[in-house]
Design a protein around this motif. Sequence first.
Motif, short mmCIF file in Angstrom:
data_model
loop_
_atom_site.label_atom_id
_atom_site.label_comp_id
_atom_site.label_asym_id
_atom_site.label_seq_id
_atom_site.Cartn_x
_atom_site.Cartn_y
_atom_site.Cartn_z
N GLU A 75 0.83 -1.21 0.00
CA GLU A 75 0.00 0.00 0.00
C GLU A 75 0.87 1.26 0.00
N GLU A 76 1.91 1.22 0.82
CA GLU A 76 2.80 2.39 0.93
C GLU A 76 3.52 2.67 -0.39
N GLU A 77 3.98 1.61 -1.04
CA GLU A 77 4.68 1.79 -2.32
C GLU A 77 3.69 2.27 -3.40
N PHE A 78 2.54 1.61 -3.43
CA PHE A 78 1.55 1.95 -4.46
C PHE A 78 1.18 3.43 -4.39
N ALA A 79 1.05 3.94 -3.16
CA ALA A 79 0.64 5.34 -2.97
C ALA A 79 1.65 6.32 -3.55
N LYS A 80 2.86 5.86 -3.82
CA LYS A 80 3.88 6.75 -4.40
C LYS A 80 3.83 6.76 -5.92
N THR A 81 3.00 5.94 -6.52
CA THR A 81 2.93 5.87 -7.98
C THR A 81 1.79 6.76 -8.49
N ILE A 82 1.79 6.95 -9.80
CA ILE A 82 0.74 7.73 -10.47
C ILE A 82 0.31 6.90 -11.67
N ILE A 83 -0.99 6.91 -11.97
CA ILE A 83 -1.46 6.23 -13.19
C ILE A 83 -1.87 7.28 -14.22
N ALA A 84 -1.47 7.05 -15.47
CA ALA A 84 -1.99 7.85 -16.58
C ALA A 84 -2.78 6.91 -17.48
N TYR A 85 -4.10 7.15 -17.56
CA TYR A 85 -4.93 6.38 -18.49
C TYR A 85 -4.88 7.05 -19.86
N GLU A 86 -4.35 6.31 -20.83
CA GLU A 86 -4.22 6.87 -22.17
C GLU A 86 -4.77 5.88 -23.19
N THR A 103 -10.14 12.67 -29.07
CA THR A 103 -10.02 12.60 -27.61
C THR A 103 -11.12 11.70 -27.06
N ALA A 104 -10.85 11.03 -25.97
CA ALA A 104 -11.95 10.35 -25.28
C ALA A 104 -12.94 11.42 -24.85
N SER A 105 -14.22 11.11 -24.88
CA SER A 105 -15.20 12.09 -24.39
C SER A 105 -15.02 12.21 -22.88
N PRO A 106 -15.44 13.32 -22.30
CA PRO A 106 -15.35 13.45 -20.84
C PRO A 106 -16.02 12.26 -20.13
N GLU A 107 -17.12 11.75 -20.71
CA GLU A 107 -17.83 10.62 -20.10
C GLU A 107 -16.97 9.35 -20.17
N GLN A 108 -16.34 9.14 -21.33
CA GLN A 108 -15.49 7.94 -21.46
C GLN A 108 -14.30 8.01 -20.50
N ALA A 109 -13.71 9.20 -20.38
CA ALA A 109 -12.57 9.35 -19.46
C ALA A 109 -13.03 9.11 -18.02
N GLN A 110 -14.10 9.78 -17.63
CA GLN A 110 -14.59 9.64 -16.26
C GLN A 110 -14.94 8.18 -15.94
N GLU A 111 -15.58 7.51 -16.89
CA GLU A 111 -16.00 6.12 -16.67
C GLU A 111 -14.78 5.24 -16.36
N MET A 112 -13.73 5.39 -17.17
CA MET A 112 -12.54 4.55 -16.95
C MET A 112 -11.80 4.95 -15.67
N HIS A 113 -11.72 6.24 -15.41
CA HIS A 113 -11.02 6.69 -14.20
C HIS A 113 -11.75 6.21 -12.95
N ALA A 114 -13.08 6.26 -12.98
CA ALA A 114 -13.86 5.78 -11.83
C ALA A 114 -13.64 4.28 -11.65
N TYR A 115 -13.55 3.57 -12.78
CA TYR A 115 -13.31 2.13 -12.73
C TYR A 115 -11.94 1.84 -12.10
N ILE A 116 -10.93 2.58 -12.54
CA ILE A 116 -9.57 2.38 -11.99
C ILE A 116 -9.58 2.68 -10.50
N ARG A 117 -10.25 3.74 -10.11
CA ARG A 117 -10.29 4.09 -8.67
C ARG A 117 -10.99 2.99 -7.87
N LYS A 118 -12.02 2.40 -8.47
CA LYS A 118 -12.71 1.30 -7.79
C LYS A 118 -11.78 0.10 -7.62
N LEU A 119 -11.00 -0.19 -8.66
CA LEU A 119 -10.04 -1.30 -8.56
C LEU A 119 -9.06 -1.04 -7.41
#
Length: 257
Positions: free
Chosen positions: A163-174, A184-200
């Motif tokens: 957990e401590e190590e992971f918190a030092k990383t950053i994800i870029a969804y591209e 560009t991904a639509s704002p909805e497509q970006a938000q949908e994937m970002h919310a999914y990643i945050r849920k994971l």
Amino acid sequence: MRKKIVAGNWKMNLSLTEGLELGAAIAGFVKNNPLDNLNGQPDVIMFTPSVYLVPVTEKVAGTPKLSTGAQNCHTELKGAYTGETSVKMIQSAGVINVLVGHSERRSYFGETNEVLAKKVEIALANGVTPMYCCGEVLDERNAGNHFDVVKEQIETGLFWLSEEEFAKTIIAYEPVWAIGTGVTASPEQAQEMHAYIRKLISEKYNPTVAENYTILYGGSCNAKNAAELFANKDVDGGLIGGASLQAEDFCKIIQSF
Ligand code: PGA
């Protein structure tokens, strides 16, 4: 608190003179417009070609919240790997960030999630922040597999970290279909994937880690569309390619929160 970031990926562009001018222009903007005063209070990172890292880092040194990063690193710290750059070299040059797993590294240089996990490990072990890139190609999205592809990339590349190590990383969804294409991904497509990643992240670690974690969007993000992308609650900024090569455009993006 969750950090907002605008990062520029210069890729294999610009002469040294142009790179120094761009770095100086961005540093000048940041000095005149302290990022703490901007909405969103973003940090700014410039991922420069490796040969420019030292001069650009020196040029912008001392500018608050502005740092540089390498676009890649090797999995080993030193040795007979002609043409490669190790994270130890990056760190010893005063550089604090590294991109890991950009789609161009994955597709042109055959970097797998397993190799990228090693790069993440070696970066963290040497005090360099890995920005881990993930994203599906168009066929995967059209087949409805985009969530599974991104899940696999993140699980293999990052989810073995503490957990401590992971918190030092950053994800870029591209999403790969959006990189350099002007689509560009639509704002909805970006938000949908970002919310999914945050849920994971929440399921793997816990809701606090997920809430405080920075997830950037990349792929034809520019001065015109950044504001509507960044307005989404799970989009914490952007990784910008083409539009990071012009100081004016990039500075507009920095102000887009
Ligand atoms: P782009 O590139 O903004 O030119 O689409 C983004 C990236 O590759 O990081």
